[in-house]
Design a protein around this motif. Structure first.
Motif, PDB file in Angstrom:
ATOM      1  N   ASP A   1      -9.960 -32.664 -48.368  1.00 28.20           N
ATOM      2  CA  ASP A   1      -9.472 -31.322 -48.055  1.00 28.20           C
ATOM      3  C   ASP A   1     -10.617 -30.505 -47.472  1.00 28.20           C
ATOM      4  OD1 ASP A   1      -7.767 -29.169 -47.877  1.00 28.20           O
ATOM      5  OD2 ASP A   1      -8.009 -28.579 -49.971  1.00 28.20           O
ATOM      6  N   ILE A   2     -10.471 -30.092 -46.216  1.00 23.25           N
ATOM      7  CA  ILE A   2     -11.501 -29.299 -45.542  1.00 23.25           C
ATOM      8  C   ILE A   2     -10.960 -27.893 -45.328  1.00 23.25           C
ATOM      9  CG2 ILE A   2     -12.930 -29.073 -43.484  1.00 23.25           C
ATOM     10  CD1 ILE A   2     -12.773 -32.134 -43.189  1.00 23.25           C
ATOM     11  N   ASP A   3     -11.732 -26.914 -45.748  1.00 20.64           N
ATOM     12  CA  ASP A   3     -11.354 -25.506 -45.638  1.00 20.64           C
ATOM     13  C   ASP A   3     -11.969 -24.928 -44.361  1.00 20.64           C
ATOM     14  OD1 ASP A   3     -10.788 -22.830 -45.950  1.00 20.64           O
ATOM     15  OD2 ASP A   3     -12.062 -22.556 -47.711  1.00 20.64           O
ATOM     16  N   PHE A   4     -11.122 -24.522 -43.428  1.00 15.64           N
ATOM     17  CA  PHE A   4     -11.597 -23.984 -42.158  1.00 15.64           C
ATOM     18  C   PHE A   4     -11.588 -22.455 -42.128  1.00 15.64           C
ATOM     19  CE2 PHE A   4     -10.517 -28.295 -40.976  1.00 15.64           C
ATOM     20  CZ  PHE A   4     -11.603 -28.641 -40.186  1.00 15.64           C
ATOM     21  N   SER A   5     -11.494 -21.819 -43.281  1.00 17.39           N
ATOM     22  CA  SER A   5     -11.489 -20.353 -43.306  1.00 17.39           C
ATOM     23  C   SER A   5     -12.804 -19.772 -42.787  1.00 17.39           C
ATOM     24  CB  SER A   5     -11.191 -19.835 -44.715  1.00 17.39           C
ATOM     25  OG  SER A   5     -12.210 -20.232 -45.614  1.00 17.39           O
ATOM     26  N   PHE A   6     -13.873 -20.554 -42.791  1.00 13.65           N
ATOM     27  CA  PHE A   6     -15.157 -20.065 -42.284  1.00 13.65           C
ATOM     28  C   PHE A   6     -15.078 -19.723 -40.796  1.00 13.65           C
ATOM     29  CE2 PHE A   6     -15.291 -24.594 -41.453  1.00 13.65           C
ATOM     30  CZ  PHE A   6     -15.916 -24.691 -40.223  1.00 13.65           C
ATOM     31  N   LEU A   7     -14.128 -20.295 -40.070  1.00 13.49           N
ATOM     32  CA  LEU A   7     -13.992 -20.006 -38.646  1.00 13.49           C
ATOM     33  C   LEU A   7     -13.475 -18.589 -38.394  1.00 13.49           C
ATOM     34  CD1 LEU A   7     -12.517 -23.366 -37.305  1.00 13.49           C
ATOM     35  CD2 LEU A   7     -14.848 -22.506 -37.057  1.00 13.49           C
ATOM     36  N   ALA A   8     -12.787 -18.022 -39.365  1.00  7.25           N
ATOM     37  CA  ALA A   8     -12.232 -16.677 -39.206  1.00  7.25           C
ATOM     38  C   ALA A   8     -13.267 -15.599 -39.482  1.00  7.25           C
ATOM     39  CB  ALA A   8     -11.033 -16.499 -40.141  1.00  7.25           C
ATOM     40  N   LYS A   9     -14.383 -15.960 -40.051  1.00  7.11           N
ATOM     41  CA  LYS A   9     -15.414 -14.994 -40.439  1.00  7.11           C
ATOM     42  C   LYS A   9     -16.432 -14.839 -39.318  1.00  7.11           C
ATOM     43  CE  LYS A   9     -14.835 -16.144 -45.259  1.00  7.11           C
ATOM     44  NZ  LYS A   9     -15.400 -16.780 -46.417  1.00  7.11           N
ATOM     45  N   LYS A  10     -16.072 -14.069 -38.322  1.00  8.70           N
ATOM     46  CA  LYS A  10     -16.991 -13.803 -37.223  1.00  8.70           C
ATOM     47  C   LYS A  10     -17.797 -12.552 -37.531  1.00  8.70           C
ATOM     48  CE  LYS A  10     -15.512 -17.196 -34.745  1.00  8.70           C
ATOM     49  NZ  LYS A  10     -16.272 -18.366 -34.569  1.00  8.70           N
ATOM     50  N   HIS A  11     -19.059 -12.567 -37.175  1.00 10.19           N
ATOM     51  CA  HIS A  11     -19.934 -11.434 -37.407  1.00 10.19           C
ATOM     52  C   HIS A  11     -20.167 -10.690 -36.100  1.00 10.19           C
ATOM     53  CE1 HIS A  11     -20.735 -14.042 -40.841  1.00 10.19           C
ATOM     54  NE2 HIS A  11     -21.111 -12.952 -41.477  1.00 10.19           N
ATOM     55  N   LYS A  12     -20.238  -9.399 -36.207  1.00  7.12           N
ATOM     56  CA  LYS A  12     -20.535  -8.554 -35.051  1.00  7.12           C
ATOM     57  C   LYS A  12     -21.791  -7.761 -35.361  1.00  7.12           C
ATOM     58  CE  LYS A  12     -16.780  -9.088 -32.506  1.00  7.12           C
ATOM     59  NZ  LYS A  12     -16.755  -9.467 -31.144  1.00  7.12           N
ATOM     60  N   ARG A  13     -22.655  -7.691 -34.387  1.00  7.51           N
ATOM     61  CA  ARG A  13     -23.868  -6.900 -34.534  1.00  7.51           C
ATOM     62  C   ARG A  13     -23.588  -5.503 -33.996  1.00  7.51           C
ATOM     63  NH1 ARG A  13     -29.979  -8.190 -33.637  1.00  7.51           N
ATOM     64  NH2 ARG A  13     -30.744  -6.076 -33.494  1.00  7.51           N
ATOM     65  N   ILE A  14     -24.007  -4.508 -34.777  1.00  2.74           N
ATOM     66  CA  ILE A  14     -23.848  -3.131 -34.324  1.00  2.74           C
ATOM     67  C   ILE A  14     -25.159  -2.386 -34.534  1.00  2.74           C
ATOM     68  CG2 ILE A  14     -21.376  -3.071 -34.825  1.00  2.74           C
ATOM     69  CD1 ILE A  14     -22.095  -1.391 -37.335  1.00  2.74           C
ATOM     70  N   ASN A  15     -25.373  -1.342 -33.761  1.00  2.00           N
ATOM     71  CA  ASN A  15     -26.532  -0.474 -33.938  1.00  2.00           C
ATOM     72  C   ASN A  15     -26.023   0.874 -34.421  1.00  2.00           C
ATOM     73  OD1 ASN A  15     -28.509  -2.288 -32.998  1.00  2.00           O
ATOM     74  ND2 ASN A  15     -27.906  -1.862 -30.894  1.00  2.00           N
ATOM     75  N   ILE A  16     -26.618   1.363 -35.510  1.00  2.00           N
ATOM     76  CA  ILE A  16     -26.222   2.660 -36.045  1.00  2.00           C
ATOM     77  C   ILE A  16     -27.464   3.498 -36.341  1.00  2.00           C
ATOM     78  CG2 ILE A  16     -24.081   1.761 -37.039  1.00  2.00           C
ATOM     79  CD1 ILE A  16     -25.492   1.831 -39.785  1.00  2.00           C
ATOM     80  N   THR A  17     -27.242   4.772 -36.444  1.00  2.00           N
ATOM     81  CA  THR A  17     -28.303   5.683 -36.825  1.00  2.00           C
ATOM     82  C   THR A  17     -27.874   6.389 -38.108  1.00  2.00           C
ATOM     83  OG1 THR A  17     -28.848   6.055 -34.505  1.00  2.00           O
ATOM     84  CG2 THR A  17     -29.674   7.668 -36.094  1.00  2.00           C
ATOM     85  N   ILE A  18     -28.764   6.311 -39.126  1.00  2.00           N
ATOM     86  CA  ILE A  18     -28.493   6.995 -40.395  1.00  2.00           C
ATOM     87  C   ILE A  18     -29.781   7.665 -40.853  1.00  2.00           C
ATOM     88  CG2 ILE A  18     -26.629   5.402 -41.075  1.00  2.00           C
ATOM     89  CD1 ILE A  18     -28.590   3.973 -42.878  1.00  2.00           C
ATOM     90  N   PRO A  19     -29.643   8.664 -41.726  1.00  2.00           N
ATOM     91  CA  PRO A  19     -30.847   9.330 -42.227  1.00  2.00           C
ATOM     92  C   PRO A  19     -31.770   8.338 -42.941  1.00  2.00           C
ATOM     93  CG  PRO A  19     -28.884  10.581 -42.816  1.00  2.00           C
ATOM     94  CD  PRO A  19     -28.420   9.269 -42.243  1.00  2.00           C
ATOM     95  N   GLU A  20     -33.069   8.543 -42.799  1.00  2.00           N
ATOM     96  CA  GLU A  20     -34.068   7.621 -43.354  1.00  2.00           C
ATOM     97  C   GLU A  20     -33.943   7.520 -44.878  1.00  2.00           C
ATOM     98  OE1 GLU A  20     -38.866   6.831 -43.234  1.00  2.00           O
ATOM     99  OE2 GLU A  20     -38.053   8.548 -42.190  1.00  2.00           O
ATOM    100  N   ASP A  21     -33.639   8.618 -45.559  1.00  2.00           N
ATOM    101  CA  ASP A  21     -33.553   8.564 -47.024  1.00  2.00           C
ATOM    102  C   ASP A  21     -32.345   7.742 -47.501  1.00  2.00           C
ATOM    103  OD1 ASP A  21     -31.858  10.627 -46.062  1.00  2.00           O
ATOM    104  OD2 ASP A  21     -31.803  11.529 -48.057  1.00  2.00           O
ATOM    105  N   VAL A  22     -31.350   7.605 -46.670  1.00  2.00           N
ATOM    106  CA  VAL A  22     -30.201   6.774 -47.008  1.00  2.00           C
ATOM    107  C   VAL A  22     -30.538   5.290 -46.837  1.00  2.00           C
ATOM    108  CG1 VAL A  22     -27.812   6.200 -46.399  1.00  2.00           C
ATOM    109  CG2 VAL A  22     -28.561   8.583 -46.378  1.00  2.00           C
ATOM    110  N   LEU A  23     -31.358   5.036 -45.860  1.00  2.00           N
ATOM    111  CA  LEU A  23     -31.753   3.657 -45.578  1.00  2.00           C
ATOM    112  C   LEU A  23     -32.628   3.143 -46.697  1.00  2.00           C
ATOM    113  CD1 LEU A  23     -31.701   1.277 -43.588  1.00  2.00           C
ATOM    114  CD2 LEU A  23     -33.657   2.308 -42.461  1.00  2.00           C
TER     115      LEU A  23
END
Length: 99
Positions: free
Chosen positions: A77-99
């Motif tokens: 039994d092979i689980d192919f659910s890993f194919l649905a988990k695509k990652h997207k890279r995003i750039n965001i700006t947040i306050p330094e104290d939150v980071l």
């Protein structure tokens, strides 16, 4: 999804497992159980950029292949659910104290 895999062992080697419906994908282990436990990881590594999961074939379609002669056939039994988990890279700006 259940896929046929073939287990083989040459003298002085580990147990090898080939997944015929995922061309070029194989794994190994010191025991049959260990080799079969590695199948999921081998498929995930082999298909990490794939768009869709392959479909399993009946074992009978592979029996005539001389590469699999003297092998032991097992359904895994092979689980192919890993194919649905695509990652997207995003750039965001947040306050330094939150980071």
């Amino acid at each position: 999804m259940l896929f046929p895999v073939v287990i083989h062992k040459d003298p002085d080697s580990c147990f090898g497992v080939i997944i015929p419906d995922v061309p070029g994908c194989f794994t190994a282990g010191d025991t049959i159980d260990e080799a079969l436990r590695h199948v999921q990881e081998a498929v995930e590594c082999h298909l990490h950029d794939a768009e869709a999961a392959p479909q399993p074939s009946p074992i009978e379609e592979h029996l005539a292949n001389p590469d699999y002669r003297d092998g032991i056939w097992v359904m895994v039994d092979i689980d192919f659910s890993f194919l649905a988990k695509k990652h997207k890279r995003i750039n965001i700006t947040i306050p330094e104290d939150v980071l």
